[in-house]
Design a protein around this motif. Structure first.
Motif, PDB file in Angstrom:
ATOM      1  N   PHE A  16       0.852  -1.192   0.000  1.00 17.00           N
ATOM      2  CA  PHE A  16       0.000   0.000   0.000  1.00 17.00           C
ATOM      3  C   PHE A  16       0.884   1.237   0.000  1.00 17.00           C
ATOM      4  CE2 PHE A  16      -2.068   3.330   2.680  1.00 17.00           C
ATOM      5  CZ  PHE A  16      -3.017   3.720   1.743  1.00 17.00           C
ATOM      6  N   GLY A  17       0.569   2.163  -0.882  1.00 16.60           N
ATOM      7  CA  GLY A  17       1.351   3.390  -0.938  1.00 16.60           C
ATOM      8  C   GLY A  17       0.689   4.431  -1.810  1.00 16.60           C
ATOM      9  N   GLU A  18       1.493   5.323  -2.360  1.00 12.65           N
ATOM     10  CA  GLU A  18       1.005   6.400  -3.212  1.00 12.65           C
ATOM     11  C   GLU A  18       1.971   6.591  -4.374  1.00 12.65           C
ATOM     12  OE1 GLU A  18      -0.207   9.952  -0.752  1.00 12.65           O
ATOM     13  OE2 GLU A  18       0.572   8.646   0.835  1.00 12.65           O
ATOM     14  N   GLY A  58       1.383  24.559 -12.934  1.00 11.31           N
ATOM     15  CA  GLY A  58       2.720  24.274 -12.440  1.00 11.31           C
ATOM     16  C   GLY A  58       2.735  23.840 -10.991  1.00 11.31           C
ATOM     17  N   ALA A  59       1.598  23.271 -10.512  1.00  9.06           N
ATOM     18  CA  ALA A  59       1.480  22.878  -9.112  1.00  9.06           C
ATOM     19  C   ALA A  59       1.436  21.358  -8.997  1.00  9.06           C
ATOM     20  CB  ALA A  59       0.208  23.479  -8.509  1.00  9.06           C
ATOM     21  N   ASP A  60       1.823  20.876  -7.853  1.00 15.33           N
ATOM     22  CA  ASP A  60       1.768  19.450  -7.589  1.00 15.33           C
ATOM     23  C   ASP A  60       0.310  18.987  -7.636  1.00 15.33           C
ATOM     24  OD1 ASP A  60       2.091  16.884  -6.775  1.00 15.33           O
ATOM     25  OD2 ASP A  60       3.019  17.343  -4.848  1.00 15.33           O
ATOM     26  N   LYS A  61       0.043  17.955  -8.406  1.00 10.88           N
ATOM     27  CA  LYS A  61      -1.324  17.461  -8.557  1.00 10.88           C
ATOM     28  C   LYS A  61      -1.632  16.338  -7.573  1.00 10.88           C
ATOM     29  CE  LYS A  61      -2.884  16.897 -12.727  1.00 10.88           C
ATOM     30  NZ  LYS A  61      -2.957  16.424 -14.126  1.00 10.88           N
ATOM     31  N   GLY A  62      -0.776  16.156  -6.566  1.00  8.23           N
ATOM     32  CA  GLY A  62      -1.058  15.158  -5.559  1.00  8.23           C
ATOM     33  C   GLY A  62      -0.591  13.777  -5.973  1.00  8.23           C
ATOM     34  N   ALA A  63      -1.275  12.762  -5.466  1.00  6.62           N
ATOM     35  CA  ALA A  63      -0.864  11.391  -5.714  1.00  6.62           C
ATOM     36  C   ALA A  63      -2.084  10.504  -5.841  1.00  6.62           C
ATOM     37  CB  ALA A  63       0.034  10.898  -4.580  1.00  6.62           C
ATOM     38  N   ALA A  64      -1.878   9.384  -6.524  1.00  5.40           N
ATOM     39  CA  ALA A  64      -2.896   8.345  -6.606  1.00  5.40           C
ATOM     40  C   ALA A  64      -2.569   7.271  -5.579  1.00  5.40           C
ATOM     41  CB  ALA A  64      -2.935   7.740  -8.007  1.00  5.40           C
ATOM     42  N   TRP A  65      -3.578   6.739  -4.933  1.00  2.45           N
ATOM     43  CA  TRP A  65      -3.364   5.631  -4.017  1.00  2.45           C
ATOM     44  C   TRP A  65      -2.882   4.411  -4.795  1.00  2.45           C
ATOM     45  CZ3 TRP A  65      -3.094   7.159   0.715  1.00  2.45           C
ATOM     46  CH2 TRP A  65      -3.932   8.171   1.192  1.00  2.45           C
ATOM     47  N   PHE A  66      -2.097   3.589  -4.129  1.00  5.73           N
ATOM     48  CA  PHE A  66      -1.596   2.364  -4.763  1.00  5.73           C
ATOM     49  C   PHE A  66      -1.834   1.159  -3.854  1.00  5.73           C
ATOM     50  CE2 PHE A  66       1.647  -0.902  -5.020  1.00  5.73           C
ATOM     51  CZ  PHE A  66       1.512  -1.297  -6.337  1.00  5.73           C
ATOM     52  N   LEU A  67      -2.367   0.087  -4.432  1.00  6.15           N
ATOM     53  CA  LEU A  67      -2.515  -1.181  -3.730  1.00  6.15           C
ATOM     54  C   LEU A  67      -2.000  -2.291  -4.637  1.00  6.15           C
ATOM     55  CD1 LEU A  67      -5.960  -0.627  -2.030  1.00  6.15           C
ATOM     56  CD2 LEU A  67      -3.929  -1.459  -0.836  1.00  6.15           C
ATOM     57  N   GLY A  68      -0.951  -2.953  -4.197  1.00  6.50           N
ATOM     58  CA  GLY A  68      -0.381  -4.054  -4.963  1.00  6.50           C
ATOM     59  C   GLY A  68      -0.777  -5.385  -4.360  1.00  6.50           C
ATOM     60  N   LEU A  69      -1.488  -6.197  -5.132  1.00  5.46           N
ATOM     61  CA  LEU A  69      -1.984  -7.485  -4.656  1.00  5.46           C
ATOM     62  C   LEU A  69      -1.072  -8.614  -5.104  1.00  5.46           C
ATOM     63  CD1 LEU A  69      -5.798  -7.071  -5.424  1.00  5.46           C
ATOM     64  CD2 LEU A  69      -4.464  -6.177  -3.512  1.00  5.46           C
ATOM     65  N   PRO A  70      -1.081  -9.728  -4.387  1.00  5.81           N
ATOM     66  CA  PRO A  70      -0.289 -10.884  -4.811  1.00  5.81           C
ATOM     67  C   PRO A  70      -0.769 -11.414  -6.160  1.00  5.81           C
ATOM     68  CG  PRO A  70      -1.097 -11.136  -2.555  1.00  5.81           C
ATOM     69  CD  PRO A  70      -1.818  -9.971  -3.149  1.00  5.81           C
ATOM     70  N   GLY A  71       0.091 -12.183  -6.814  1.00  2.00           N
ATOM     71  CA  GLY A  71      -0.265 -12.732  -8.118  1.00  2.00           C
ATOM     72  C   GLY A  71      -1.070 -14.010  -8.056  1.00  2.00           C
ATOM     73  N   ASN A  72      -0.907 -14.807  -6.993  1.00  2.00           N
ATOM     74  CA  ASN A  72      -1.696 -16.026  -6.881  1.00  2.00           C
ATOM     75  C   ASN A  72      -3.178 -15.671  -6.860  1.00  2.00           C
ATOM     76  OD1 ASN A  72       0.220 -18.142  -6.836  1.00  2.00           O
ATOM     77  ND2 ASN A  72       0.743 -17.660  -4.717  1.00  2.00           N
ATOM     78  N   PRO A  73      -4.010 -16.369  -7.638  1.00  2.00           N
ATOM     79  CA  PRO A  73      -5.397 -15.924  -7.822  1.00  2.00           C
ATOM     80  C   PRO A  73      -6.222 -15.881  -6.545  1.00  2.00           C
ATOM     81  CG  PRO A  73      -5.035 -18.077  -8.844  1.00  2.00           C
ATOM     82  CD  PRO A  73      -3.694 -17.535  -8.489  1.00  2.00           C
TER      83      PRO A  73
END
Length: 413
Positions: free
Chosen positions: A284-286, A296-311
């Motif tokens: 979990f991150g950004e 010319g301003a920082d547009k922030g960040a998108a959330w990030f969620l990385g899931l395992p590859g096993n189904p």
């Protein structure tokens, strides 16, 4: 490693709900989240009406053992009757407005209708209490009262309630924009030739369906090559126009697992590895957005969620962590799935140091059977099962024990 509850608390605390809203027709609002409290403009029911087919009467006119009186009028639902005269009855049908002068309804089973030379008459063999079988105006909803609070996720019953008070449109939170991509040179799409060492990308279908269930707009970046450069490039593109990025695969620590270093290069990783089985390598991150070209301003960040590859790991971690995170981003307060205690008709003699989620099915005797193969790659277990047994770390299960069960229907929507 964080516990399941620690990880979930971390995610929900970090979530910043979307603030953009739109007004849409109530007919098109299924699955959306209310952006503001909704109040009724009228009483429900709007008038005193009958909950039974029968005869509207003055209770004082009905004496035992029986009384016969003229039937002065017939009042179907949707029609307004005349004032009821003393000593008479009005034939009335379910939902019809109670005529002025009447204070009770006698159900038709306690009445005998007949005709004679004087006209229509009814013999009543019941002495009703004042108010019997009458639904009072405002009995269900009072005008001005809040019927649906902000943050409500609209289901069929909420839409019916909104319509019942005349709300033709509703203010809702805009749809969450979610980007997905999948890492792994071994992945192929159904319909393509399956080369040696390749597997079909089932997670793409599973995760897209899960996001659709939650009302998200999906940007699908497909299968990304197993290189750090390709992963970073896709993260940058996905972050620009989306609230959330979800990936599957590549979150472990192998030489071909590029998600962790890519996210750290393009943003930051706030959480990694949870004491859960299946699904330990959850990230979990950004991901930072590029600076706006116009301001010319920082547009922030998108959330990030990385899931395992096993189904199965991917599916379980989505249900346990991604689903409540998305609901909180949509402004929903109550995001915990409904759980129930059920009898285990199986044994699980070996405790694990992680919180296990076991695929199980409700049997005909009201207990739970366990799928024989609990491997994280056995997707058939999720089709066979009805939900997950939440087995705490360090816990064994004996036949007959009471276990916490999470039905799939409370985890998928």
């Amino acid at each position: 490693m964080l516990s399941v509850q620690q990880a979930l608390d971390f995610l929900l605390t970090a979530a910043r709900p979307v603030t953009d809203t739109e007004v849409i027709p109530t007919l098109a609002a299924n699955g959306r989240v209310l952006a503001a409290d909704q109040s009724s403009l009228l009483n429900v029911p709007p008038m005193d009406n009958t909950s039974m087919d029968g005869y509207a009467v003055r209770a004082a006119d009905c004496v035992l053992p029986a009384v016969t009186m003229p039937v002065s009028q017939r009042i179907p639902a949707g029609h307004v009757g005349q004032a009821l005269q003393p000593g008479t009855a009005a034939r009335i049908f379910t939902g019809a407005m109670i005529p002025a002068g009447a204070d009770a309804v006698v159900m038709q089973e306690m009445c005998e209708f007949h005709k004679d030379e004087a006209g229509d008459r009814v013999t009543i063999r019941h002495s009703p209490q004042s108010g019997e079988w009458i639904r009072r105006a405002g009995e269900d909803i009072r005008a001005g009262s809040v019927i649906l609070p902000a943050g409500t996720r609209l289901r069929a019953q909420e839409l019916g309630l909104a319509a019942s008070v005349g709300l033709a449109s509703l203010p809702v939170v805009r749809r969450l924009r979610a980007a997905v991509f999948f890492t792994g040179d071994e992945l192929a799409m159904p319909g393509e030739e399956l080369k040696p060492g390749a597997i079909y990308n089932s997670n793409r279908f599973t995760l897209r369906a899960l996001l659709e269930n939650l009302g998200c707009e999906i940007a699908d970046y497909g299968i990304v090559p197993d290189t750090l450069e390709a992963t970073r490039d896709t993260l940058r593109r996905a972050a620009q126009d989306n609230d959330l990025i979800i990936t599957s695969g590549g979150v472990s620590v192998g030489e071909e697992d590029h998600i962790k270093p890519a996210v750290e290069a393009e943003g930051r990783l706030n959480m990694w590895q949870i004491a859960v089985k299946p699904g330990k390598p959850l990230a979990f991150g950004e991901v930072n957005r590029q600076q706006g070209q116009e301001q010319g301003a920082d547009k922030g960040a998108a959330w990030f969620l990385g899931l395992p590859g096993n189904p199965v790991s991917s599916l379980v971690t989505f249900m346990l962590f991604v689903r409540p995170f998305i609901l909180r981003l949509q402004g929903v307060d109550k995001v915990a799935p409904q759980a129930c205690m059920m009898r285990a008709d199986f044994e699980w003699p070996k405790a694990d140091r992680r919180n296990e989620f076991l695929r199980a099915r409700i049997n005909d005797s009201g207990g739970l059977d366990l799928f024989p193969n609990q491997s994280s790659g056995v997707l058939t277990s999720t089709v066979w099962g009805d939900g997950l047994v939440d087995n705490p770390a360090g816990t064994t299960i004996a036949r007959g024990d009471s276990v916490r069960f999470l039905p799939f229907h409370s985890l998928l929507y």
